[in-house]
Design a protein around this motif. Sequence first.
Motif, short mmCIF file in Angstrom:
data_model
loop_
_atom_site.label_atom_id
_atom_site.label_comp_id
_atom_site.label_asym_id
_atom_site.label_seq_id
_atom_site.Cartn_x
_atom_site.Cartn_y
_atom_site.Cartn_z
N LEU A 166 -17.18 0.03 47.06
CA LEU A 166 -17.86 1.38 47.12
C LEU A 166 -16.83 2.35 46.15
O LEU A 166 -17.27 3.45 45.64
CB LEU A 166 -18.33 2.04 48.23
N HIS A 167 -15.67 2.22 46.32
CA HIS A 167 -14.75 3.00 45.24
C HIS A 167 -15.12 2.83 44.06
O HIS A 167 -14.88 3.72 43.11
CB HIS A 167 -13.26 2.83 45.71
N ARG A 168 -15.04 1.55 43.46
CA ARG A 168 -15.34 1.24 42.16
C ARG A 168 -16.89 1.52 41.69
O ARG A 168 -16.86 1.82 40.39
CB ARG A 168 -14.90 -0.12 41.97
N TYR A 169 -17.62 1.43 42.67
CA TYR A 169 -19.03 1.50 42.26
C TYR A 169 -19.70 2.41 43.23
O TYR A 169 -20.33 1.82 43.88
CB TYR A 169 -19.79 0.24 42.49
N PRO A 170 -19.42 3.86 43.17
CA PRO A 170 -20.16 4.95 44.19
C PRO A 170 -21.43 4.87 44.15
O PRO A 170 -21.88 5.38 45.21
CB PRO A 170 -19.22 5.99 43.67
N SER A 171 -22.21 4.09 43.16
CA SER A 171 -23.63 4.36 43.20
C SER A 171 -24.09 3.81 44.30
O SER A 171 -25.37 3.90 44.83
CB SER A 171 -24.33 3.85 41.71
N TYR A 172 -23.39 2.63 45.05
CA TYR A 172 -24.16 1.77 46.25
C TYR A 172 -23.69 2.71 47.41
O TYR A 172 -24.25 2.09 48.58
CB TYR A 172 -23.17 0.67 46.29
N ALA A 173 -22.90 3.66 47.39
CA ALA A 173 -22.66 4.47 48.60
C ALA A 173 -23.88 4.94 49.41
O ALA A 173 -24.09 4.86 50.66
CB ALA A 173 -21.81 5.71 48.50
N ALA A 210 -20.45 -1.11 53.84
CA ALA A 210 -20.89 -1.42 52.38
C ALA A 210 -22.05 -2.19 52.63
O ALA A 210 -22.22 -3.21 53.30
CB ALA A 210 -19.98 -1.70 51.48
#
Length: 140
Positions: free
Chosen positions: A51-58, A66
């Motif tokens: 989620l840090h690398r791909y925040p759109s999944y948050a 996650a």
Amino acid sequence: MSGPGDVPPEILDRLRPICRGLPESYEEPAWIGVRWRIRKRTFAHVYTPDLHRYPSYARYVIAGEAPTVMTLRVPADELLGLTAAGFPFFRADWGNNVARAVLGDHTDWTEIAELIADSYCEMAPKFLVARVGFSGPAQR
């Protein structure tokens, strides 16, 4: 708690028989998570995004965890219909026939099995598609 890329064993336990039941398919570790392939073409890929690398999944976090996400191919003319309602399906940000599904307790495993078979039929040679036990998109 699992780390990025890890897939909960109960999800793998549901996906493995579906994917392994398709002609000449095989499982292998991917750069993140696990993928199933026909020849050298991936038809299903499951992972837990960082989620840090791909925040759109948050926005898909479930119970503080996650999401577990599966990427698969969908016939291009069916992609909008699948993803229009939103959760648990959404378009991938690459490819014109790629969808993602958030997997978990809410998952309709019959629908996922059908989508995996469709994805396989999008990627497999026609002679292998003919061996799939339903009339997939390549035969409609």
